[in-house]
Write an enzyme that holds these catalytic residues in place. Structure first.
Site, PDB file in Angstrom:
ATOM      1  N   GLU A 226      51.720  11.723 -21.809  1.00 51.67           N
ATOM      2  CA  GLU A 226      51.932  10.291 -21.575  1.00 51.67           C
ATOM      3  C   GLU A 226      50.647   9.603 -21.122  1.00 51.67           C
ATOM      4  O   GLU A 226      50.639   8.806 -20.196  1.00 51.67           O
ATOM      5  CB  GLU A 226      53.051  10.079 -20.543  1.00 51.67           C
TER       6      GLU A 226
ATOM      7  N   ASP B 149      63.776  15.120 -21.604  1.00 50.61           N
ATOM      8  CA  ASP B 149      63.297  14.425 -20.415  1.00 50.61           C
ATOM      9  C   ASP B 149      64.437  14.058 -19.474  1.00 50.61           C
ATOM     10  O   ASP B 149      64.765  12.875 -19.346  1.00 50.61           O
ATOM     11  CB  ASP B 149      62.536  13.162 -20.849  1.00 50.61           C
TER      12      ASP B 149
ATOM     13  N   GLU C   9      67.088   8.843 -12.651  1.00 47.86           N
ATOM     14  CA  GLU C   9      66.469   7.919 -13.601  1.00 47.86           C
ATOM     15  C   GLU C   9      67.390   7.585 -14.774  1.00 47.86           C
ATOM     16  O   GLU C   9      67.514   6.427 -15.164  1.00 47.86           O
ATOM     17  CB  GLU C   9      65.165   8.542 -14.110  1.00 47.86           C
TER      18      GLU C   9
HETATM   19  O1  GCW Z   1      61.065  10.856 -17.229  1.00 51.08           O
HETATM   20  C1  GCW Z   1      59.758  10.436 -17.413  1.00 51.08           C
HETATM   21  C2  GCW Z   1      59.604   9.240 -16.531  1.00 51.08           C
HETATM   22  C3  GCW Z   1      58.190   8.975 -16.111  1.00 51.08           C
HETATM   23  C4  GCW Z   1      57.626  10.262 -15.540  1.00 51.08           C
HETATM   24  C5  GCW Z   1      57.671  11.329 -16.618  1.00 51.08           C
HETATM   25  C6  GCW Z   1      57.170  12.677 -16.129  1.00 51.08           C
HETATM   26  C7  GCW Z   1      56.122  10.624 -13.741  1.00 51.08           C
HETATM   27  O2  GCW Z   1      60.148   8.112 -17.180  1.00 51.08           O
HETATM   28  O3  GCW Z   1      58.219   7.944 -15.168  1.00 51.08           O
HETATM   29  O4  GCW Z   1      56.341  10.108 -15.010  1.00 51.08           O
HETATM   30  O5  GCW Z   1      59.001  11.529 -17.011  1.00 51.08           O
HETATM   31  O6  GCW Z   1      58.005  13.516 -15.820  1.00 51.08           O
HETATM   32  O7  GCW Z   1      55.972  12.889 -16.069  1.00 51.08           O
END
Ligand code: GCW
Length: 702
Positions: free
Chosen positions: A300, A377, A405
């Site tokens: 990311e 995720d 989340e």
């Molecule tokens: O789930 C996603 C989140 C990000 C997060 C990423 C990760 C810390 O939306 O906010 O960043 O995973 O786990 O690195």
């Protein structure tokens, strides 16, 4: 025990310790450590036992962990007998006799009875001093659950060495994906001033066996490695050490460039290596038991070794060499989208496996790979991550997300222990269950704490913090046992209301799956804030950011074909598992649309058509949120009014959200499949355009 050379250091009669009553009825601050007064027989027994608490010293040295254990016992026992004991007839002793025993797991504790003339004692021994903290909390938990002190015997060893919280807290106080207010860490006033909340935080963690904390976001700021932050962190480390907690830092891989004045962060560059070595030395000079670095690299848009054409192993091993035997590098396996803008046409759920499995055996001994429960995720439901079992020569730990989340953020109830139990119990077909594979290493949970008075935003989210710790300590505990313990300590010991709450909790995660992501669907949430439904989003820059990428719905059908005719993500699992999941009739229906793209009229093993089943599942989710409001309303006489009212409001929000998810999702699916709702299903009240037009500029946590 005077005869054995143990000195009664504290000679504390617990009845003498009278704690002030909480100012307002109940605000949740005390979490599961409320130590509500016992009643009936349990109270009578504890009044009689009402122990003198002794700690052993060694030639005058009393370890701070033993003091912590004694203080906690005094506080807890005193509160549980509150007002009922004058200590006159008490016959009990609790002796804290933990010390460094060779050949014993340092965290193991044993609680055994002993006699001293006509008095009755419980002796706590353990591998090291800190084990007495665990022993003390375990005694308190047992007594709080009504155990008889005169028959208490415990012998516990944690199932895995590292039981960790990962905070996504930024140094400016904002918490990424945090729904409980601002960060609990007050960096501004550290190191001079330590917020007493830091001690209560450590108590809560120690009570459930958490022994490591990464204090900052994995999307890390390099300046947290600067001397002023090391001093701040040292203050926290000192405060938490007696509670058995080691601190870790999330390290930004480009720090040598960002703050070190170097032109590169290439892990093979000697100047970079020397910079990290000096940084590690500097940290260890301030924090001798510093745990190590947690690293999100080349994911990311975060910097990493691949920026220099090096591998994840090159990057991790360079940091591992800087720490040496003093610490551990926890390298995250959540890797995809190396750079924003760069294309990777591989199914996103396959990228981590594809990148990391070839590196098996190349990571240094003090490197751990931290793997999310599923390959995407933290979605409401995912199959277990295929990396578990696929890297036998690499130390793997599990990363779970305690903050919700993708499961409703801080509304209503979503008790996550059943989700973690699901992954821990998953048989990988290569070296056992996930729990067995991670047992030599550990598990981390992304923390859900914040500045909210009750720590977690909603009272029920404290159960997730609690359950995470308890499962990491002992993955063989069931979600139900943990829910019962937590409820009895948090709300009420009375069996009928307690069981009503436990039942609400146990079904709650499945309800969220039902109304947000039924039948193995995933990643259908709003862009950015991840709040609410947005399955219609198809036009974001990178394909794998779009809900459409994941559901692949069109006029003919829905679901992601991950079989051999599609991305073949199935091939990352063992042939046996792949074979079972390759076939719609034999796959666990909970993963159906994760692996299969099926026509809307596909006939399921239940006999229903896929479309009917989807609608029925959304509707079940909605009706369960309704039912939970009723169950909670009936608990008025059993729960203190403040917390009852707060939770009633949370549950009302949740049922509104459930309806919204159901209606918006159905409106969108219908715009594609043009199918009517099955007979009896409630009509969708608004147009698709109306759902699409909703915006949430204030949604927290981004
Ligand atoms: O789930 C996603 C989140 C990000 C997060 C990423 C990760 C810390 O939306 O906010 O960043 O995973 O786990 O690195």
């Amino acid at each position: 025990m005077r005869g054995r050379g143990l000195v009664n250091r504290l000679a504390m009669i617990v009845a003498a310790v009278v704690l002030p009553a909480p100012l307002c009825a109940e605000d949740g601050y005390d979490l599961w450590l409320r130590y509500a007064p016992l009643e009936g027989e349990a109270l009578a027994r504890l009044v009689r036992f009402n122990p003198e608490i002794r700690i052993n010293d060694h030639a005058g040295y009393v370890d701070p962990s033993l003091e912590v254990a004694a203080e906690e016992l005094a506080r807890g026992l005193g509160a549980m007998v509150k007002g009922a004991a004058d200590g006159k007839d008490a016959d009990g002793i609790i002796e804290l006799a933990c010390e460094g025993l060779e050949g014993v797991n340092s965290e193991r504790f044993v609680v055994k009875p002993f006699r001293e003339h006509d008095r009755f004692g419980l002796r706590v021994t353990g591998g090291d001093y800190g084990a007495c903290v665990y022993g003390a909390f375990a005694i308190l938990r047992e007594l709080s659950l009504g155990a008889d002190p005169y028959t208490l015997a415990l012998d516990e060893t944690p199932a895995m060495p590292l039981r960790m919280l990962n905070h996504w807290d930024n140094p400016d106080g904002h918490v990424e994906r945090g729904y409980a207010g601002r960060s609990i860490f007050e960096w501004w006033h550290l190191p001079e001033k330590l917020d007493p909340r830091m001690i209560d935080y450590a108590r809560a963690n120690a009570s459930i066996g958490i022994n490591a904390v990464a204090v900052n976001n994995v999307n890390a700021r390099a300046f947290m490695l600067e001397p002023r932050y090391i001093a701040k962190l040292a203050r926290l480390a000192d405060a938490w050490r007696p509670y058995g907690i080691r601190v870790f830092l999330s390290a930004r891989f480009s720090a040598p460039r960002d703050i070190g004045g170097l032109a590169t962060a290439d892990p093979l560059d000697p100047a970079v290596q020397a910079w990290w070595r000096a940084k590690a030395d500097e940290i260890y000079a301030a924090i001798p038991d510093f745990g190590g670095f947690l690293v999100k690299a080349n994911s990311e848009g975060q910097p990493g070794p691949q920026d220099y054409g090096r591998s994840h192993a090159d990057g991790a091993n360079m940091l591992a060499a800087a720490l040496g035997e003093r610490g551990t590098v926890i390298w995250r396996a959540f890797v995809y989208a190396v750079e924003y803008g760069a294309e990777d046409s591989t199914d996103r759920t396959m990228q981590a496996y594809a990148e990391l499995v070839p590196l098996d055996g190349q990571f240094a001994d003090n490197v751990i790979l931290q793997v999310k429960n599923g390959p995407l995720d933290f979605q409401p439901r995912e199959p277990f991550h295929p990396l578990f079992g696929a890297m036998p020569q690499t130390r793997l730990m599990l990363e779970a997300q305690i903050t919700r989340e993708y499961l409703g953020q801080a509304t209503g109830i979503a008790y996550l222990a059943p989700m973690w139990e699901e992954v821990l119990e998953a048989g990988t077909g290569r070296g056992g269950t996930v729990a067995q594979i991670i047992a030599p290493v550990g598990m981390a949970g992304v923390a859900n704490t914040g500045s909210s008075r009750n720590w977690t935003g909603t009272h029920f989210d404290a159960a997730n913090w609690y359950a995470f710790g308890r499962l990491a300590w002992n993955p063989a505990l069931t979600s139900e046992q943990i829910a019962r313990e937590w409820t009895a300590q948090t709300f009420t010991r009375d069996a009928a209301p307690r069981e009503a709450v436990v039942h609400m909790m146990l079904t709650s995660r499945e309800t969220v799956v039902d109304y947000t992501a039924p039948l193995g669907l995933a990643h259908l949430m709003g862009t950015g804030h991840h709040y609410g439904p947005a399955p219609w989003v198809c036009d974001l820059e990178r394909p794998e950011w779009n809900p459409c990428y994941y559901h692949r719905a069109d006029a003919a059908g829905i679901g992601f074909d991950r079989t051999a005719t599609g991305s073949n993500a199935l091939a990352q699992y063992t042939p046996e598992i792949a074979a079972q999941w390759a076939d719609p009739p034999t796959i666990d229906p909970r993963y159906l649309l994760w692996f299969h793209h099926l026509p809307w009229d596909h006939r399921l093993t239940s006999g229903r058509r896929l479309w009917e089943e989807l609608v029925a599942t959304y509707d079940r989710g909605v009706s369960e949120t309704e039912a939970r409001k009723q169950v909670w309303a009936a608990l008025v006489p059993h729960i203190d009014p403040d917390r009852h009212a707060a939770i009633a409001a949370d549950l009302a929000i949740q049922s509104t959200e459930a309806r919204w998810w159901r209606n918006a999702s159905l409106a969108y699916w219908q715009s594609l499949n043009r199918l009517p709702l099955p007979d009896g299903a409630a009509p969708v009240p608004e147009s698709l355009a109306a759902y699409q037009a909703r915006t949430f500029p204030e949604a927290p946590g981004q």
